[in-house]
Design an enzyme around this catalytic site. Structure first.
Site, PDB file in Angstrom:
ATOM      1  CG  ASN A  45      -2.047  -0.968   1.157  1.00  0.00           C
ATOM      2  OD1 ASN A  45      -2.324  -1.537   0.113  1.00  0.00           O
ATOM      3  ND2 ASN A  45      -2.704  -1.190   2.283  1.00  0.00           N
ATOM      4  NE  ARG A 374      -7.775  -2.107 -10.142  1.00  0.00           N
ATOM      5  CZ  ARG A 374      -6.823  -1.236 -10.499  1.00  0.00           C
ATOM      6  NH1 ARG A 374      -5.867  -1.637 -11.313  1.00  0.00           N
ATOM      7  NH2 ARG A 374      -6.832   0.000 -10.044  1.00  0.00           N
ATOM      8  NE  ARG A 404      -2.823   5.703 -10.556  1.00  0.00           N
ATOM      9  CZ  ARG A 404      -3.641   6.543  -9.924  1.00  0.00           C
ATOM     10  NH1 ARG A 404      -4.250   6.154  -8.828  1.00  0.00           N
ATOM     11  NH2 ARG A 404      -3.857   7.739 -10.406  1.00  0.00           N
ATOM     12  CG  HIS A 434     -14.215   2.471 -11.370  1.00  0.00           C
ATOM     13  ND1 HIS A 434     -14.937   2.509 -10.192  1.00  0.00           N
ATOM     14  CD2 HIS A 434     -13.086   1.779 -11.084  1.00  0.00           C
ATOM     15  CE1 HIS A 434     -14.271   1.885  -9.239  1.00  0.00           C
ATOM     16  NE2 HIS A 434     -13.146   1.425  -9.747  1.00  0.00           N
ATOM     17  NE  ARG A 563     -10.255  -0.693   1.797  1.00  0.00           N
ATOM     18  CZ  ARG A 563     -10.518  -0.639   0.498  1.00  0.00           C
ATOM     19  NH1 ARG A 563     -11.528  -1.308   0.009  1.00  0.00           N
ATOM     20  NH2 ARG A 563      -9.795   0.095  -0.321  1.00  0.00           N
TER      21      ARG A 563
END
Length: 684
Positions: A45, A374, A404, A434, A563
């Site tokens: 991350n 993705r 990305r 998206h 989150r």
């Protein structure tokens, strides 16, 4: 943009989220190997954070002295705050690894040993391994003071090596060695002794065998310290390229590895003269210099080998069946009668694969429309679409090339699909697509009937086993007719307005969400209880935060489950005293977006692909969709209630950003992810 409202800086909020990941690594109730994996997630991350967010801040700070006036905050000040927090987190990280987890491994008779801890037999094994499998892959680069410093790859691990002739300390040579790591191959399990398990890293094997690399030089001492450079990973695309966009993107990707240096992570044992030499050569700013331990690219520890037993990992959970939804009879026939909800990862992603496979061979199916963002490495989704094309179906696939860090993979899949004759739409040049939507057209009794799958997460079977998402099957014309219109616009690269049921970005989402909030404000002002429950990954849009503050001041009760980043500050008198916010970080990644509006007891429930961020509302193609089936609506509400009761893995989001665990006001211990699995297991 709202002025003078309480806000948490988004970068600082993100670092607070990553600290919650570090809390999981520190939690002794988490199985030991899983704790190591949480350290790996924290590290991965942070790499992306520096490659993208810190890179952007660095660009902004270099614009001019008026950056604070333009952007509403001082990027340079934020960079300094980031440096302070990251250094503190790295210290915590190092303490957790070295003083806690390594010692716990040793109690389990598992030893991670370095080059100084090899006995004769293990040393012989390591040297043979090095000579047979590692030496030929190494390319040492000698550093010449009169030549340019070598170009360091983004996120690669290097050893910065110094060879010294002790009789003359001024006489030394520097060299660089790139360490070959690719996850699982970084760990070598050594022969065990008396039921003692030994693991070493490729890093320490190279350290042990430095003499085999530099034997031609005359030196008395040799030392090597690991470094890792993180570069700016944002893509600069020329919007007016005349070439095919996919070629322009490919060329831009090649530049990513040569972006501006953003962070140098270095071994704190490195002598000052070596560090000074590096900093001067790399032209790094002070806030990009981060002390670390001897092992970088800790993300590889996600593949740390479990050499002891299953008790060191989370127990496997079997995906649950969806009540009343059979995978051995036609899904279309079942979806024609009612909607079905797949709750990932508790229930199987195979239902989505079955849906596509059935569409691929069903003679009545004429077309498949899908958006992909993705994809898994060996995507069964792609294979199903190729199969559909071979069976004569018209397949319209919008594959977002600008996802990305997945750009290269998506270029590969684009070429595969086009080779099979599938029409691939590369998306909008200025907008990422998206949304996660699929629409199947089936000829029934002389007319086209549509079946849809709409989701909060990607059509990706790998992440579907790790991410908590919702995926809806429906044939309701109120939704499918609007999806036909939406896909038509995507094919023509135009945006339509006027959707009555879907909430679509970039043109309509913001205002429609405002309208839903305003409706609750009106209800509250009339004296009737009003409430909003929002679950998402991130809440950073300042205008949306301001609107939620307006709802708070009207008496609307608001619960947030977020989150990651949250710029809204709960519990501030006059702004947010009616707002409570929690973040759940546990075994699975909470990824679903759920919006619930009280509506005088007749709740409105939506799922969406969008977070409440400016990019999702104004600069991406996103799809929010209403839950119209009463049974599905009830199921989602039950799951949200379970999450709101979590008193094990829920942390409060507050002004202090201290990630305090939610207080247990109940006698029972509630852990949302376990309780959700139990709920779905016994649900009729």
């Amino acid at each position: 943009m709202p002025k003078n409202i309480p806000l948490i800086n988004r970068e600082i909020s993100w670092l607070s989220f990553n600290d919650r990941v570090l809390q999981e690594a520190a939690d002794k109730t988490v199985p030991l190997v899983e704790r190591i994996r949480f350290l790996a997630i924290f590290s991965s991350n942070l790499d992306e954070f520096y490659r993208v967010r810190v890179a952007t801040l660095s660009r902004l700070s270099n614009l001019n002295t008026k950056s604070k006036e333009i952007f509403g905050y001082n990027p340079r000040k934020t960079l300094n705050q980031i440096k302070t927090i990251v250094v503190r987190q790295e210290r915590k990280f190092n303490h957790l690894y070295e003083d806690d987890i390594v010692k716990e491994l040793e109690r389990q008779k598992i030893f991670i040993i370095n080059e100084k801890q090899m006995n004769v037999s293990r040393g012989q094994f390591v040297r043979e391994y090095f000579r047979n499998k590692v030496l030929s892959t190494l390319v040492p680069v000698m550093i010449d003071k009169d030549a340019p410093f070598p170009q360091l790859k983004d996120r690669a691990i290097y050893f910065f090596v110094k060879m010294t002739k002790n009789k003359n300390k001024e006489k030394h040579k520097f060299a660089l060695i790139e360490i070959p790591t690719d996850g699982s191959n970084r760990f070598i399990v050594l022969p065990e002794t008396n039921n003692l398990k030994f693991i070493t890293l490729i890093d320490d094997i190279v350290r042990y065998c430095l003499d085999d690399i530099f034997f031609i030089f005359d030196y008395d001492s040799i030392e090597a310290y690991s470094i890792q450079l993180t570069r700016d990973a944002e893509l600069d695309l020329d919007r007016h390229v005349s070439e095919k966009f996919i070629d322009a993107l490919s060329k831009s990707l090649q530049k990513r590895g040569k972006g501006k240096p953003m962070r140098l992570l270095y071994d704190t044992d490195m002598p000052l003269d070596m560090l000074t030499h590096l900093v001067a050569e790399l032209d790094l700013s002070a806030d990009g210099l981060i002390p670390g331990n001897r092992y970088h690219n800790f993300k590889d520890f996600i593949s740390f080998p479990n050499v002891r037993g299953p008790e060191l990992e989370f127990p496997k959970i079997a995906p649950l069946p969806v009540s009343n939804l059979s995978s051995v009879t036609s899904l279309f026939a079942q979806i024609a009668k009612r909607d079905f909800l797949i709750n990932l990862p508790y229930q199987s992603f195979d239902y989505i694969i079955h849906f596509l496979r059935e569409a691929a061979i069903d003679p009545k199916v004429k077309e498949i429309n899908i958006t992909l963002y993705r994809l898994a490495e060996n995507s069964r989704v792609i294979h199903a679409l190729i199969n559909a094309a071979k069976n004569g179906k018209k397949v319209n696939c919008l594959l977002e090339l600008k996802a990305r860090f997945d750009e290269q993979a998506n270029i590969y899949w684009t070429n595969r699909l086009e080779d099979e004759g599938i029409e691939v739409n590369y998306g909008m040049l200025d907008y990422k697509v998206h949304s996660k939507i699929c629409l199947v057209g089936r000829m029934e009794k002389g007319k086209m009937v549509y079946y849809a799958n709409l989701a909060t997460g990607n059509f990706n079977e790998k992440t579907a086993s790790l991410y908590c998402d919702h995926s809806l099957f429906t044939s309701n014309p109120l939704i499918t007719k609007e999806l036909v219109k939406l896909f038509d616009g995507l094919q023509k690269k135009v945006f339509y307005r006027g959707f009555q049921n879907l909430i679509v970005s970039p043109l309509e989402s913001r205002q429609k969400i405002y309208d839903l909030i305003d409706a609750e404000i009106k209800i509250a002002k009339s004296g009737t209880p009003a409430y909003i429950i929002l679950k998402m990954n991130s809440l950073t849009d300042e205008d949306m935060v301001s609107k939620l503050y307006d709802a708070n001041n009207a008496g609307v009760k608001i619960n947030l489950i977020i989150r990651g980043m949250c710029c809204l500050v709960p519990g501030v008198q006059g702004y947010s005293e009616n707002i409570e916010a929690i973040s759940i970080v546990d075994r699975f990644l909470e990824h679903a977006r759920v919006w619930i509006f009280g509506n005088k007891g007749d709740e409105k429930v939506f799922l969406s692909s969008a977070d409440l961020m400016a990019r999702n509302l104004d600069h991406r193609v996103e799809v929010g969709f209403p839950i119209l089936d009463p049974a599905v609506k009830s199921e989602i509400r039950d799951i949200i209630d379970i999450q709101l009761k979590d008193n094990s893995k829920a942390r409060e989001i507050n002004q202090l950003n201290n990630n305090r665990y939610k207080k247990n006001k109940l006698k029972t211990e509630n852990r949302a992810q376990i309780d959700t699995y139990t709920y779905l297991k016994y649900k009729k």
